[in-house]
Design a protein around this motif. Sequence first.
Motif, PDB file in Angstrom:
ATOM      1  N   ASP A 139      -5.851   3.676   5.147  1.00 28.31           N
ATOM      2  CA  ASP A 139      -4.585   2.974   5.792  1.00 28.31           C
ATOM      3  C   ASP A 139      -5.316   1.485   6.899  1.00 28.31           C
ATOM      4  O   ASP A 139      -5.020   0.695   7.071  1.00 28.31           O
TER       5      ASP A 139
ATOM      6  N   LYS B 140      -8.946   1.075  -4.408  1.00 26.31           N
ATOM      7  CA  LYS B 140     -10.218   1.725  -3.974  1.00 26.31           C
ATOM      8  C   LYS B 140     -10.869   2.966  -5.160  1.00 26.31           C
ATOM      9  O   LYS B 140      -9.526   3.616  -6.036  1.00 26.31           O
TER      10      LYS B 140
ATOM     11  N   GLU C 299      -2.187   5.770  -6.937  1.00 21.01           N
ATOM     12  CA  GLU C 299      -1.448   4.869  -7.497  1.00 21.01           C
ATOM     13  C   GLU C 299      -1.478   3.671  -8.689  1.00 21.01           C
ATOM     14  O   GLU C 299      -0.732   3.390  -9.162  1.00 21.01           O
TER      15      GLU C 299
ATOM     16  N   ASP D  35       0.976  -1.355   0.578  1.00 21.09           N
ATOM     17  CA  ASP D  35       0.006  -0.038  -0.248  1.00 21.09           C
ATOM     18  C   ASP D  35       0.793   1.182  -0.515  1.00 21.09           C
ATOM     19  O   ASP D  35       1.761   1.247  -0.023  1.00 21.09           O
ATOM     20  N   GLY D  36       0.447   2.277  -0.688  1.00 23.38           N
ATOM     21  CA  GLY D  36       1.026   3.935  -0.134  1.00 23.38           C
ATOM     22  C   GLY D  36       2.578   3.748  -0.787  1.00 23.38           C
ATOM     23  O   GLY D  36       2.569   3.043  -1.963  1.00 23.38           O
TER      24      GLY D  36
ATOM     25  N   ASN E  85      -4.991   3.546  -4.414  1.00 25.35           N
ATOM     26  CA  ASN E  85      -5.930   4.585  -5.040  1.00 25.35           C
ATOM     27  C   ASN E  85      -5.511   4.757  -5.704  1.00 25.35           C
ATOM     28  O   ASN E  85      -5.185   4.198  -6.708  1.00 25.35           O
TER      29      ASN E  85
HETATM   30 MG    MG Z   1      -3.132   5.555   1.445  1.00 27.98          MG
END
Ligand code: MG
Length: 369
Positions: free
Chosen positions: A307, A278, A241, A213-214, A238
């Motif tokens: 998160d 997402k 990303e 993630d992130g 997201n």
């Molecule tokens: Mg994120």
Amino acid sequence: MSLSMGACPHAWQQHHLHHRGRMWAASPAFRRQLFLLRSLAPTCADGGRASSSSLRPHLMYAAAGPVYEADAEAVVRRITPPLDRARHKGQAGKIAIIGGCREYTGAPYFAAISALRVGADLSHVFCTKDAATVIKSYSPELIVHPILEESYSVRDDERESVSSSILAEVIKWMERFDCIVVGPGLGRDSFLMDCVGNIMRHARQANIPTVVDGDGLFLITNNIGLVEDNSLAILTPNVYEYKRLVQKVLNCEVNEENASEQLTALCQKIGGVTIMRKGKADLISDGKKVTQVSTFGSPRRCGGQGDILSGSVAVFSSWARHFLLSNEQPKETRKAAALAFEKNKRSTVTTDIIEFLGQSLEDICPAGR
Ligand SMILES: [Mg+2]
Ligand SMILES: NC(=O)C1=CN([C@@H]2O[C@H](COP(=O)(O)OP(=O)(O)OC[C@H]3O[C@@H](n4cnc5c(N)ncnc54)[C@H](OP(=O)(O)O)[C@@H]3O)[C@@H](O)[C@H]2O)[C@@H](O)CC1
Ligand SMILES: Nc1ncnc2c1ncn2[C@@H]1O[C@H](COP(=O)(O)OP(=O)(O)OP(=O)(O)O)[C@@H](O)[C@H]1O
């Protein structure tokens, strides 16, 4: 993440959208749990043997086939381990977050505390030294390892030895984890990225499921080999990303008209991974089929909700995996963001949502059961 299952959950076959189900379906906690459908639905959908009453086609796409909305509540209830006196600490999950640097201390905290609030027994954070004390001060519940380093704190001639000792420190713990989450609040420092790449390679060798993630997605987008053909990797991009991943891997722009086919193609091109895209509607695919969650939860889009999702996904994936391996009879979870929004309206922030995780879980799977 490809998990197969001997039989479809009976509850799925019995499912009807009653009032409680509708309320639950409107919550972002439901969205998070939909990830589980990716774990459990493929086998159910196999040959259409048992899926017809539990999964309803929502949209049709020519190349990628139907996109299903499914009964995530039943899946979550089924895989949740019982609150059994015979069980000991750790059996409900040991999760680690690899993230946290000078700039970002909230993201790893949100992910780690959400894992605990969803029901994991132990939640670790591997972060930089600068971030560690801050994260510890947020919560005594978390086990915080101040082991990562950024370029500014390492001399050029020390890099190799520091990198090796960081990896050695993580390896000491790695085998104990049911799942790791790479990226919340990790930052994008080049030395740090290299070290985390090594950690991901080790996790893969050790067969540890890995949620990316992130900034972990920033890392793998520029080094796709880190997740290529890894069926234990779950990517949770997201909108930005995802855009970067599509551009890099498929060499084109995001196409909303063919979102399902494009997601399938992305999974296939990377090979083996599960992607949870997402957005307004979450799309989840393993490269074979696509599941969708289009129900609406909270209208607030405050930072940190992703998160919560990555920490929760780590717990649910380890429960799903354990369930499938042990064929136990578990139970489980529910809405949080919707409840938090109901109470706090426009002032809702991520901490408010985390506060409601417990109630959400209690609604779907009472502790006294
Ligand atoms: Mg994120
Ligand atoms: N409290 C905390 O500690 C939190 C820390 N967090 C941590 O922050 C780190 C970075 O994660 P991230 O989600 O903010 O980064 P990323 O997706 O790059 O977007 C950043 C912004 O850049 C822009 N933008 C980026 N790409 C674009 C593009 N292609 N095309 C156009 N615009 C683009 C866009 O801004 P906008 O254009 O909307 O102004 C977007 O809003 C990561 O470690 C994460 O875990 C969060 O979890 C939140 C809570
Ligand atoms: N437009 C939307 N409508 C409803 N829910 C959404 C929408 N966009 C995202 N979500 C949900 O909000 C949660 C967080 O998604 P988001 O895209 O904000 O992640 P993120 O940008 O990674 O968050 P973070 O700030 O934690 O990094 C997910 O559960 C997602 O399903």
